[in-house]
Design a protein around this motif. Structure first.
Motif, short mmCIF file in Angstrom:
data_model
loop_
_atom_site.label_atom_id
_atom_site.label_comp_id
_atom_site.label_asym_id
_atom_site.label_seq_id
_atom_site.Cartn_x
_atom_site.Cartn_y
_atom_site.Cartn_z
N GLN A 51 0.86 -1.22 0.10
CA GLN A 51 0.05 0.04 0.12
C GLN A 51 0.88 1.30 -0.08
O GLN A 51 0.77 1.99 1.08
CB GLN A 51 -0.91 -0.01 1.14
CG GLN A 51 -1.91 -1.20 1.25
CD GLN A 51 -2.56 -1.22 2.17
OE1 GLN A 51 -2.88 -0.18 3.10
NE2 GLN A 51 -3.53 -2.41 2.71
N ILE A 52 1.46 1.30 -1.24
CA ILE A 52 2.62 2.48 -1.20
C ILE A 52 2.15 3.81 -1.21
O ILE A 52 2.58 4.61 -0.20
CB ILE A 52 3.38 2.48 -2.66
CG1 ILE A 52 3.78 0.89 -2.69
CG2 ILE A 52 4.38 3.27 -2.75
CD1 ILE A 52 4.81 0.27 -1.80
N ASP A 53 1.01 4.15 -1.90
CA ASP A 53 0.28 5.66 -1.66
C ASP A 53 -0.15 5.76 -0.04
O ASP A 53 0.06 7.01 0.28
CB ASP A 53 -0.85 5.66 -2.72
CG ASP A 53 -0.45 5.80 -3.91
OD1 ASP A 53 0.81 5.91 -4.13
OD2 ASP A 53 -1.30 5.37 -4.84
N ALA A 54 -0.78 4.95 0.47
CA ALA A 54 -1.01 5.11 1.96
C ALA A 54 0.05 5.39 3.07
O ALA A 54 -0.04 6.11 3.74
CB ALA A 54 -1.86 3.89 2.38
N GLU A 56 2.91 6.93 1.92
CA GLU A 56 3.42 7.91 1.72
C GLU A 56 2.31 8.94 2.38
O GLU A 56 3.11 9.75 3.16
CB GLU A 56 3.48 8.27 0.35
CG GLU A 56 4.25 9.70 0.29
CD GLU A 56 4.39 10.13 -1.40
OE1 GLU A 56 4.61 11.23 -1.58
OE2 GLU A 56 4.25 9.45 -2.12
N THR A 57 1.29 8.77 2.59
CA THR A 57 0.36 9.64 3.09
C THR A 57 0.53 9.63 4.79
O THR A 57 0.75 10.63 5.70
CB THR A 57 -1.05 9.16 3.00
OG1 THR A 57 -1.27 9.31 1.45
CG2 THR A 57 -2.18 9.76 3.81
N TYR A 90 10.73 4.46 -3.41
CA TYR A 90 9.43 3.99 -4.24
C TYR A 90 9.02 5.08 -5.24
O TYR A 90 8.15 4.69 -6.07
CB TYR A 90 8.44 3.89 -2.92
CG TYR A 90 8.80 2.73 -2.10
CD1 TYR A 90 8.77 1.44 -2.65
CD2 TYR A 90 9.13 3.00 -0.90
CE1 TYR A 90 9.11 0.05 -1.74
CE2 TYR A 90 9.84 1.86 0.09
CZ TYR A 90 9.54 0.50 -0.56
OH TYR A 90 9.93 -0.39 0.43
N ARG A 91 9.57 6.21 -5.04
CA ARG A 91 8.96 7.19 -5.92
C ARG A 91 10.04 7.53 -7.08
O ARG A 91 9.70 8.26 -7.90
CB ARG A 91 8.35 8.31 -5.03
CG ARG A 91 7.30 8.25 -4.18
CD ARG A 91 6.18 7.88 -5.10
NE ARG A 91 4.85 7.81 -4.17
CZ ARG A 91 3.67 6.86 -4.33
NH1 ARG A 91 3.68 6.36 -5.27
NH2 ARG A 91 2.92 6.95 -3.53
#
Length: 167
Positions: A51-54, A56-57, A90-91
């Protein structure tokens, strides 16, 4: 407990523990480093769950959770370092990663923060890795040469006329 659960692969349960440490005021209210660590470990568990986006959040929320100030600088540094490493890995957003990694060093000049910045430099500056290795080799050689010519202090003291005149 959260770290143990995460090591056992029970990331959802680990996340619940991290959230308890962060949001329940009776846990670590006056320990920003502990709360910052909980945010960073929560993000690690989210990455493990893909859950990469989560993740980062959560890292950004962790950074926003502490106002800047001397008593919070270590917590802020940990958050900046974690976010910088995340962005790098990751980005592949090296510009923002560099900003956060440098902020970590600025806020808390701890040697552990330099390693991530060094890693980033090897990615964005051509030849940096080789140049850094060359500097390290020169430092080793300089240290070895210094040890070779290092004087024997005892013999110098024994030959000193001033010291020989003392009773």
């Amino acid at each position: 407990w959260g770290e143990t659960l995460a090591k056992l692969g029970k990331h959802q349960e680990a996340i619940a523990m991290y959230q308890k440490a962060i949001f329940n005021s009776q846990f670590y209210p006056d320990y920003p480093v502990a709360r910052s660590t909980a945010y960073n470990l929560w993000a690690d568990s989210l990455v493990a769950l893909d859950q990469i986006d989560a993740a980062e959040t959560v890292l950004r929320d962790g950074l926003a959770a502490f106002y800047l100030g001397n008593e919070r600088s270590s917590a802020n540094a940990m958050s900046h370092n974690a976010l910088g490493k995340f962005l790098m890995k990751y980005r592949k957003d090296y510009k923002r990663a560099e900003y956060h990694l440098r902020q970590a060093i600025y806020l808390d000049d701890h040697p552990r923060y330099y390693a991530a910045l060094q890693e980033l430099m090897t990615k964005i500056i051509p030849g940096y890795k080789e140049l850094n290795a060359e500097f390290k080799q020169q430092a080793i050689q300089n240290k070895q040469q210094a040890e070779i010519v290092k004087p024997d202090i005892q013999s110098i003291l024994e030959q000193s006329p001033l010291l020989q005149s003392l009773p």
